[in-house]
Design an enzyme around this catalytic site. Structure first.
Site, PDB file in Angstrom:
ATOM      1  N   ARG A 163      28.725 -46.615 -63.171  1.00  0.00           N
ATOM      2  CA  ARG A 163      28.725 -47.517 -64.329  1.00  0.00           C
ATOM      3  C   ARG A 163      29.240 -47.117 -65.337  1.00  0.00           C
ATOM      4  NH1 ARG A 163      22.056 -48.195 -63.362  1.00  0.00           N
ATOM      5  NH2 ARG A 163      22.202 -48.602 -65.884  1.00  0.00           N
TER       6      ARG A 163
ATOM      7  N   ARG B  11      19.961 -43.485 -52.907  1.00  0.00           N
ATOM      8  CA  ARG B  11      19.051 -43.433 -53.687  1.00  0.00           C
ATOM      9  C   ARG B  11      19.625 -44.508 -55.563  1.00  0.00           C
ATOM     10  NH1 ARG B  11      17.189 -37.580 -53.968  1.00  0.00           N
ATOM     11  NH2 ARG B  11      16.159 -37.425 -51.430  1.00  0.00           N
TER      12      ARG B  11
ATOM     13  N   ASP C 285      19.431 -47.454 -58.253  1.00  0.00           N
ATOM     14  CA  ASP C 285      19.493 -47.082 -59.536  1.00  0.00           C
ATOM     15  C   ASP C 285      18.173 -48.410 -59.660  1.00  0.00           C
ATOM     16  OD1 ASP C 285      19.345 -44.740 -59.739  1.00  0.00           O
ATOM     17  OD2 ASP C 285      21.216 -45.399 -61.392  1.00  0.00           O
TER      18      ASP C 285
END
Length: 247
Positions: A198, A51, A53
């Site tokens: 990230r 999923r 972002d």
């Protein structure tokens, strides 16, 4: 006869609110559900492996759906691409066993994060790279990356908003390469926490600019405290390259 179809999907995530259907904007999953439903004449709801972002891209995300369509499994990708917008592509379609689930298989995910490291930005690659104007020390970044390989508790590199209780993950490889002005951080693992890649990249950039010594990353990891790591790097530099499934 009902059959389960596995789709490999690529997309430019710039204009989407991520993969998962949500009320506040258009998502990749919503587009796939809509166009597959129109194509098959059935109500289709895909199940995605990752999923991603808002703003994150993919070259090899995976989804499955069940259908009774007479279209051969391998031809569904071609038919679907005639309906999809240009920034979403069904790379491949194939039939899998009816109980095959993209999130419950043994798999290795590989992500890449691309940094444009030069004084001025480049408008041509603005949607797929993050511009860093100050020089980055690749040697220090690679040393820091070494501390993150293997099985660790990555709680320091996970958004505090995550819903998972187990924050232990295994990073199989973490490579940093440079070609021209582009630095690519490539990471493979058995799974990743919310914003984990990230946050790792944000921390490696901090090391590269000299704001944090490479050895500090070991302390950040052991602290199990999100506040110790650097800011989360922007979404647009991240791409899900592929998901490799075991037999």
């Amino acid at each position: 006869m009902m059959k389960r179809i596995k789709l490999t999907v690529a997309y430019d995530g710039t204009d989407y609110c991520g993969w998962q259907v949500q009320p506040n904007g258009m998502t990749v999953e919503e587009i796939l559900n809509r166009e597959l439903s129109a194509l098959t004449g059935e109500e289709v709801k895909v199940i995605g492996a990752s999923r991603t972002d808002a703003g994150v891209h993919a070259e090899g995300n995976v989804a499955v759906f069940d259908t009774e369509t007479g279209i051969p499994a391998e031809r569904i990708a071609y038919a679907l691409n005639c309906r999809l917008p240009e920034d979403i592509v069904a790379v491949k379609s194939e039939e899998v066993p009816g109980d095959w689930h993209p999130r419950y298989q043994c798999s290795v995910k590989t992500y890449e994060y691309r940094i444009l490291n030069r004084e001025m930005p480049d408008p041509v690659c603005r949607r797929s790279t993050v511009h860093v104007s100050y020089p980055l020390n690749l040697g220090d970044m690679r040393t820091a990356a070494g501390y993150l390989k293997g099985e660790h508790d990555f709680k320091s590199f996970c958004s505090p908003h995550t819903e998972v209780k187990d924050t232990v993950r295994t990073v199989h490889s973490l490579e940093i390469e440079k070609e021209g002005d582009i630095i690519t951080v490539r990471i493979s693992g058995n799974g990743f926490l919310y914003n984990m890649v990230r946050i790792i990249v944000g921390t490696l950039i901090n090391v590269g600019r000299g704001a944090c010594p490479p050895e500090k990353v070991k302390e950040i990891l052991e602290a199990r405290d999100r506040r110790k790591a650097a800011a989360t790097a922007p979404a647009k530099g991240l791409v899900l390259k592929h998901i490799r499934y075991g037999k």
